[in-house]
Scaffold this motif. Structure first.
Motif, PDB file in Angstrom:
ATOM      1  N   THR A   1       0.848  -1.196   0.000  1.00 34.04           N
ATOM      2  CA  THR A   1       0.000   0.000   0.000  1.00 34.04           C
ATOM      3  C   THR A   1       0.883   1.244   0.000  1.00 34.04           C
ATOM      4  N   ARG A   2       0.369   2.323  -0.542  1.00 33.35           N
ATOM      5  CA  ARG A   2       1.161   3.558  -0.601  1.00 33.35           C
ATOM      6  C   ARG A   2       1.573   4.020   0.786  1.00 33.35           C
ATOM      7  N   PHE A   3       0.672   3.875   1.758  1.00 31.80           N
ATOM      8  CA  PHE A   3       0.985   4.305   3.115  1.00 31.80           C
ATOM      9  C   PHE A   3       2.186   3.549   3.666  1.00 31.80           C
ATOM     10  N   MET A   4       2.185   2.214   3.507  1.00 33.03           N
ATOM     11  CA  MET A   4       3.276   1.412   4.057  1.00 33.03           C
ATOM     12  C   MET A   4       4.581   1.656   3.303  1.00 33.03           C
ATOM     13  N   LEU A   5       4.494   1.792   1.986  1.00 31.89           N
ATOM     14  CA  LEU A   5       5.708   2.073   1.219  1.00 31.89           C
ATOM     15  C   LEU A   5       6.336   3.391   1.640  1.00 31.89           C
ATOM     16  N   TRP A   6       5.505   4.411   1.826  1.00 27.66           N
ATOM     17  CA  TRP A   6       6.037   5.698   2.276  1.00 27.66           C
ATOM     18  C   TRP A   6       6.590   5.607   3.700  1.00 27.66           C
ATOM     19  N   LEU A   7       5.901   4.839   4.552  1.00 24.69           N
ATOM     20  CA  LEU A   7       6.368   4.681   5.927  1.00 24.69           C
ATOM     21  C   LEU A   7       7.738   4.013   5.956  1.00 24.69           C
ATOM     22  N   PHE A   8       7.894   2.948   5.199  1.00 22.42           N
ATOM     23  CA  PHE A   8       9.189   2.271   5.133  1.00 22.42           C
ATOM     24  C   PHE A   8      10.246   3.172   4.491  1.00 22.42           C
ATOM     25  N   PHE A   9       9.862   3.890   3.450  1.00 21.77           N
ATOM     26  CA  PHE A   9      10.814   4.763   2.762  1.00 21.77           C
ATOM     27  C   PHE A   9      11.337   5.844   3.698  1.00 21.77           C
ATOM     28  N   ILE A  10      10.442   6.533   4.385  1.00 21.29           N
ATOM     29  CA  ILE A  10      10.850   7.637   5.260  1.00 21.29           C
ATOM     30  C   ILE A  10      11.677   7.125   6.435  1.00 21.29           C
ATOM     31  N   SER A  11      11.234   6.028   7.053  1.00 24.34           N
ATOM     32  CA  SER A  11      11.967   5.509   8.210  1.00 24.34           C
ATOM     33  C   SER A  11      13.363   5.017   7.807  1.00 24.34           C
ATOM     34  N   ASN A  12      13.474   4.391   6.640  1.00 22.84           N
ATOM     35  CA  ASN A  12      14.787   3.922   6.187  1.00 22.84           C
ATOM     36  C   ASN A  12      15.672   5.074   5.724  1.00 22.84           C
ATOM     37  N   LEU A  13      15.071   6.090   5.143  1.00 23.27           N
ATOM     38  CA  LEU A  13      15.847   7.268   4.747  1.00 23.27           C
ATOM     39  C   LEU A  13      16.440   7.948   5.983  1.00 23.27           C
ATOM     40  N   LEU A  14      15.618   8.123   7.016  1.00 24.49           N
ATOM     41  CA  LEU A  14      16.100   8.730   8.252  1.00 24.49           C
ATOM     42  C   LEU A  14      17.166   7.852   8.911  1.00 24.49           C
ATOM     43  N   GLY A  15      16.938   6.534   8.889  1.00 20.96           N
ATOM     44  CA  GLY A  15      17.921   5.611   9.449  1.00 20.96           C
ATOM     45  C   GLY A  15      19.236   5.639   8.694  1.00 20.96           C
ATOM     46  N   THR A  16      19.150   5.802   7.381  1.00 21.32           N
ATOM     47  CA  THR A  16      20.358   5.880   6.563  1.00 21.32           C
ATOM     48  C   THR A  16      21.171   7.127   6.897  1.00 21.32           C
ATOM     49  N   VAL A  17      20.485   8.249   6.991  1.00 17.93           N
ATOM     50  CA  VAL A  17      21.158   9.508   7.344  1.00 17.93           C
ATOM     51  C   VAL A  17      21.814   9.378   8.716  1.00 17.93           C
ATOM     52  N   TYR A  18      21.067   8.827   9.678  1.00 12.52           N
ATOM     53  CA  TYR A  18      21.621   8.644  11.022  1.00 12.52           C
ATOM     54  C   TYR A  18      22.826   7.706  10.996  1.00 12.52           C
ATOM     55  N   GLY A  19      22.741   6.678  10.163  1.00  8.73           N
ATOM     56  CA  GLY A  19      23.844   5.725  10.060  1.00  8.73           C
ATOM     57  C   GLY A  19      25.122   6.369   9.559  1.00  8.73           C
TER      58      GLY A  19
END
Length: 208
Positions: free
Chosen positions: A14-32
């Motif tokens: 679903t678009r909601f879940m894809l965006w949720l995973f995208f944003i959380s992984n993007l933030l995690g990547t930056v933090y990493g």
């Protein structure tokens, strides 16, 4: 509603879940990448500059998965990049499984040998386990095949070679620095195991 629905392709795509995973992984990547800041600076100052690419292992794995999610979010506009997409997807799964398991193993191995487990360690355990699990869940939606698994495995083995030839592997718990040769062997074997797990997940996805 059955609990299995929340792990289903229908729900995760679903678009909601894809965006949720995208944003959380993007933030995690930056933090990493920020987390690796000290090692990146030290490598840049004391080693050949080309080695910088091989330093931040987990954030780069997370970056691959974030980019793979971008292809799922915008399949039409990004369709012309399908070949690079399949490579990114394979890299996302192989490296996320590998470094997810590797990081957790190093944290607990360091604690077993007398190191302290602080709250940041538990945060890293949770986030790295999530890295491994989430990419396997999304294999059903990816397009890569066996050839790209082999390509991703070659890249990851190259990363292992560079890490332990030039000593740019991720900083370890202090209690593990006398076990680097054992860790090197474990790391290479884990790369192979991650490729096999990815291949098994791919074959399983094709049967569903």
């Amino acid at each position: 509603m059955r609990l299995s629905y929340f792990w289903s392709r229908a729900f995760l795509s679903t678009r909601f879940m894809l965006w949720l995973f995208f944003i959380s992984n993007l933030l995690g990547t930056v933090y990493g990448y920020i987390w690796y800041g000290g090692q990146l600076r030290e490598t840049w100052m004391s080693q050949p500059h080309w080695l910088i690419v091989f330093v931040p292992d987990s954030p780069t794995a997370s970056l691959f998965f974030t980019l793979a999610l971008l292809f799922l979010l915008f399949p039409g506009p990004l369709a012309k990049f399908d070949k690079i997409r399949t490579l990114i997807e394979a890299l996302a799964v192989v490296t996320s499984v590998k470094y997810g398991v590797w990081a957790v193993s190093m944290i607990f191995a360091g604690a077993y040998q007398g190191g302290d487990l602080v709250w940041q360690d538990w945060m890293l355990v949770a986030s790295h386990l999530a890295m491994a699990v989430e990419t396997l869940l999304f294999v059903r939606m990816f397009k890569f095949g066996t050839l790209m698994i082999l390509s991703a495995t070659c890249w990851t083995l190259l990363n292992d070679l560079v890490d332990y030839t030039y000593d740019v592997y991720p900083w370890l718990p202090q209690t593990l620095y006398d076990d680097v040769n054992t860790i090197k062997l474990f790391t290479v074997l884990l790369t192979v195991a991650s490729a096999v797990v990815t291949w098994i997940a791919l074959k399983g996805a094709k049967r569903t």
